[in-house]
Write an enzyme that holds these catalytic residues in place. Structure first.
Site: not given
Ligand code: PEP
Length: 244
Positions: A166, A96
């Site tokens: 993302e 992430h």
């Protein structure tokens, strides 16, 4: 056959155990009441995974990260893929952008974590994405390619793999790329020579400022397999609408 879109709820570092249990109970009710065509995966803080799994066996649980170390050993503070699997984690976010930024995670680290996840039957959700500067400078396709090559294993081929696009400039900002921009990145990922043999095992999701107003539009993108949702996933009203 239509595949139900994944809704991955990233709770990040929020909630106490008591709050998490109460929220999960509400979510379980929402899932029971609604004939949702979506598949919910919850990524709570790791210490909650075992309790949530025992109390809510129907919820699918995801870790937010796992250790680069695979063998048991003197790694204080680390949580291995094996430990997470034993607590009931079926998925794990890996790489992430917040981990890349605050914990200096490199693509090499991420690649190793992905291997550890696969070894313990945890489906990796590999997060990739570019900064706004990188997009504006025009090098974002090379960067995304590099992130894929260095973190996606091709030998042996994983049974299941999720790649979450993302863009950093979209996470928590309210800015969402156009549908064409996301479709362009999905095309790049699926057409990537490194992923050729993996195409069947690989699912693509988008993450970054998804909410109840934009999720339907986003789910209309070609080849999209779901959404990774941060802040909106912690709001009961938002998640109710999104799962509906
Ligand atoms: C995330 O952190 O993965 C994310 C998508 O956050 P948000 O939905 O808040 O932009």
């Amino acid at each position: 056959m239509t595949i139900s879109p994944l809704i991955i709820a990233n709770w990040k570092m929020h909630l106490t155990l008591k709050e998490a249990m109460a929220y999960a109970a509400k979510i379980e009710k929402i899932l029971e009441l609604q004939k949702s065509n979506k598949q919910l995966i919850i990524a709570p803080p790791s210490p909650f995974i075992a309790s949530l799994g025992e109390r809510f066996p129907k919820l699918q649980l995801c870790a937010q990260d796992l250790s680069i170390f695979d063998e048991d050993g003197p790694y204080t503070g680390e949580i291995s893929a094996k430990i997470l699997a034993s607590c009931g984690a079926k998925y794990s976010l890996i790489g992430h952008s917040e981990r890349r930024e605050y914990f200096d995670e490199t693509n090499v680290t991420i690649g190793k974590k992905v291997q550890n996840a696969i070894k313990h039957n945890i489906t990796p959700i590999i997060c990739i994405g570019e900064s706004l500067e990188c997009r504006q400078a025009g090098g974002f396709k090379d960067l995304l390619s590099y992130q894929i090559i260095s973190s996606v294993p091709t030998n042996p081929i994983p049974k299941e793999l999720i790649i979450a696009y993302e863009p950093l400039w979209s996470i928590g900002t309210g800015l969402v790329p156009s549908l064409d921009q996301i479709a362009e990145v999905f095309e790049l990922i699926l057409g990537h020579p490194h992923l050729k043999r993996l195409a069947k095992a690989c699912r693509l999701v988008y993450g970054g400022s998804v909410n109840s107003k934009n999720y339907q539009n986003l789910l209309s993108i070609k080849d999209i397999g779901g959404l990774l949702i941060g802040s909106a996933s912690l709001k009961e009203e938002e998640i109710t609408k999104i799962l509906n």
